[in-house]
Design an enzyme around this catalytic site. Structure first.
Site, PDB file in Angstrom:
ATOM      1  N   ASN A  63      -3.039  -1.972   1.411  1.00 41.52           N
ATOM      2  CA  ASN A  63      -3.263  -2.564  -0.116  1.00 41.52           C
ATOM      3  C   ASN A  63      -2.592  -1.706  -1.343  1.00 41.52           C
ATOM      4  O   ASN A  63      -1.365  -1.955  -1.147  1.00 41.52           O
ATOM      5  CB  ASN A  63      -4.783  -2.388  -0.084  1.00 41.52           C
ATOM      6  CG  ASN A  63      -5.467  -1.454   0.496  1.00 41.52           C
ATOM      7  OD1 ASN A  63      -5.850  -1.071   0.770  1.00 41.52           O
ATOM      8  ND2 ASN A  63      -6.133  -1.601  -1.326  1.00 41.52           N
ATOM      9  N   ASP A  64      -2.565  -1.815  -2.123  1.00 42.42           N
ATOM     10  CA  ASP A  64      -2.346  -1.428  -3.597  1.00 42.42           C
ATOM     11  C   ASP A  64      -1.029  -0.520  -3.440  1.00 42.42           C
ATOM     12  O   ASP A  64      -1.317   0.368  -2.765  1.00 42.42           O
ATOM     13  CB  ASP A  64      -3.384  -1.037  -4.849  1.00 42.42           C
ATOM     14  CG  ASP A  64      -4.620  -2.351  -4.777  1.00 42.42           C
ATOM     15  OD1 ASP A  64      -5.090  -2.277  -3.620  1.00 42.42           O
ATOM     16  OD2 ASP A  64      -5.279  -1.102  -5.034  1.00 42.42           O
ATOM     17  N   PRO A  65       0.308  -1.176  -3.670  1.00 42.18           N
ATOM     18  CA  PRO A  65       0.996  -0.459  -4.379  1.00 42.18           C
ATOM     19  C   PRO A  65       0.225   0.417  -5.749  1.00 42.18           C
ATOM     20  O   PRO A  65      -0.281   0.321  -6.071  1.00 42.18           O
ATOM     21  CB  PRO A  65       2.184  -1.359  -4.457  1.00 42.18           C
ATOM     22  CG  PRO A  65       1.713  -2.343  -5.085  1.00 42.18           C
ATOM     23  CD  PRO A  65       0.130  -2.637  -4.690  1.00 42.18           C
TER      24      PRO A  65
END
Length: 579
Positions: A63-65
């Site tokens: 998920n999140d960078p």
């Protein structure tokens, strides 16, 4: 007469219900939790819908960078990763490096739960470059198990600054640096890149108080001892939890990017937040008072969940960074899957990072403009060109000679008159663009549009994902609608196949508009009017796969549309993608 209710109002009602339920239950969670699946490792990774040139690990959930940066000749991307399965859980900070933002080498995870201050999780954060070219990571540590999920802000530093790969990171024992006191400790996360005002370093931490989204401001002289400011940098009622805040300057008179600490007269600031309740993001452009530490959005920016978005589709938890190598600001965004968790476990992977985008302040000063980084062009292969071709009503023209399942297509359309643009129904004034797209889709014949691309299409059009414009006349100006509609994208059952849409702020005085789409097996990233409006769709065709995928250009409006110029390329995969 059927009652048309805007998705804005439905969303508002659901948002209030969501917030009230979570306040009552004391629950703050960003992802659905599937304990029985989170450690089911992939045995065979299915390739059928796997992207060919987007950033993905070899297998499992991402998920999140987090904390992208440029250091000693390498781009670094950290990202939330489950090393044990294809659903959210067991999260670590995975780490990959690249020389060109296209080819990526996976390294060992940079941060993983190992100490009391992150025993139950290492969640999102950011990287900051301290004087002397010394990177430091700020991240959210989870110190109590669910459902409390008490959140603190920690730091990590490289074990060896001379290593350009930054293979090893150290989490000192004086963590955490920032803990909640009067704040909601289960909604207190995602520290930003820090900026320096000449005396203090400053960061934001996302939070909420009841229904109000908040960006708390913290100051430090030495980066080790932090004090909360008396007031938040900014907050907004009825927006819920602010995840993944991002705050940075943009130049008024150049498209070059600026360092996060940049100060001066010829700049504006951007505040972006990700709304946990709606799973959309929004941003405002405004003025930052460095003395009072207050950010005030311009009156041209809607400050709320109906505000401007980087992307009006499947796009979340984004993060920008300043690239000193090419003097640009680059945006990373995550797109999750639109199939079921069972599907994800079976295929062995879930989530992609979208193609990095350069962004800058638009000439009108009211919004940002985005464009895929120039490095992506190195992956272009076979090219076809079309020009000066007229599309009459009902015309469907195939773009042949490329691999339509992995392609880059960039077109400019023109028309001789605006007279046939349909009237924008006054009853639609309070509707979201998605509602108008649902009412007036690609198959609903119109005046000026719909026209655009039919991507990932089967030969007989059992499946296709249209990306198109439709132009309306409103009382004072034109309303240009851009849609990416996945409703006919697959014959498979049980998929989330939404339409996504946004309005494009253009004058059309030259009666031209451009559209570019990056197509990659299960994702279509589209850029309208040279990046003024961007929409990403995730789709899972059954028929239109590999060599059976087609690309068409169409017009279903009575006004003839001319393809002034269309260039399309096959896109090959990078030489190395995390393997």
């Amino acid at each position: 007469m059927a009652l048309v209710i805007s998705s804005k109002y439905i969303l508002a009602i659901l948002l209030i219900i969501f917030l009230d339920v979570n306040i009552i239950n004391g629950v703050e969670a960003s992802h659905e939790v599937f304990p029985q699946l989170e450690s089911v490792s992939a045995v065979n990774v299915q390739l059928i819908h796997r992207t060919g040139y987007h950033f993905q690990p070899v297998k499992h959930w991402i998920n999140d960078p987090n904390g992208p940066m440029y250091y000693k000749g390498f781009y670094h991307l950290f990202y939330q990763y489950n090393p044990k399965g294809a659903v959210w859980g067991n999260i670590v900070w995975a780490h990959s490096v690249s020389k060109d933002l296209i080819n990526w080498v996976a390294l060992e995870p940079a941060i993983f739960p190992s100490k009391p201050f992150d025993k139950y999780g290492c969640w999102s954060g950011s990287a900051t470059m301290l004087p002397g070219e010394k990177p430091i990571i700020l991240y959210t540590g989870i110190v109590t198990p669910a459902p409390e999920n008490t959140q603190v802000q920690n730091y990590a530093v490289p074990a060896n600054y001379s290593d350009p790969y930054l293979r090893e990171w150290v989490k000192p024992d004086n963590n955490p640096l920032v803990s909640a006191r009067t704040e909601n400790s289960s909604a207190f996360r995602d520290p930003t890149t820090a900026w320096f005002d000449g005396v203090h370093w400053k960061i934001l931490v996302g939070s909420r108080r009841k229904h109000r989204g908040i960006a708390y401001l913290y100051r430090s002289r030495n980066f080790m001892k932090w004090a909360k400011a008396k007031h938040p940098l900014h907050s907004k009622d009825r927006t819920g939890m602010w995840e993944c805040p991002d705050f940075y300057p943009v130049a008024l008179k150049t498209t070059n990017g600026l360092d996060t600490s940049e100060n001066g007269q010829e700049i504006k600031h951007v505040l972006k937040v990700s709304l946990d309740s709606t799973r959309y993001e929004y941003y405002t452009i405004g003025t930052y008072n460095r003395v009072k530490d207050i950010y005030v959005p311009d009156n041209t920016s809607i400050d709320g969940w109906a505000g401007l978005r980087y992307d009006y589709g499947n796009f979340y938890a984004s993060k920008t960074f300043f690239d000193p190598n090419k003097q640009r600001r680059i945006l990373w965004g995550w797109a999750n899957e639109s199939d079921s968790k069972t599907d994800d476990v079976q295929k062995g992977w879930a989530g992609i990072q979208l193609i990095p985008r350069r962004l800058w302040l638009d000439q009108n000063g009211k919004q940002l403009t985005q464009w895929p980084i120039e490095e992506i062009e190195a992956l272009r292969g076979q090219k076809v060109h079309m020009g000066k071709q007229v599309l009459n009503m009902g015309d469907l023209v195939e773009v042949k000679g490329i691999t339509a399942a992995q392609a880059d297509v960039d077109a400019t359309f023109s028309f001789k008159s605006l007279d046939k643009a349909e009237l924008f129904d006054p009853n639609w004034v309070n509707l979201d663009a998605i509602d108008v797209c649902d009412l007036m889709g690609s198959t609903v014949k119109g005046g000026l549009g719909p026209f655009g691309f039919a991507t990932l299409a089967s030969e007989k059009l059992e499946e296709y994902t249209p990306v198109f414009f439709r132009i309306f006349k409103a009382q004072e100006k034109l309303k240009v609608l851009m849609c990416s509609d996945a409703k006919r994208s697959s014959t498979a059952e049980g998929l989330y196949k939404p339409s996504f849409a946004g309005f494009v702020d253009v004058q059309l005085s030259d009666k031209r508009i451009s559209l570019r789409s990056l197509i990659d097996n299960s994702v279509v990233e589209s850029f309208g009017a040279r990046g003024k409006t961007c929409i990403t769709s995730r789709v899972y065709p059954n028929v239109a796969i590999y060599d059976d995928a087609h690309l068409f250009v169409f017009n279903n409006g009575t006004e003839p549309i001319t393809i002034d110029s269309l260039d399309a390329w096959s896109i090959k995969g990078p030489s190395v993608m995390n393997n």
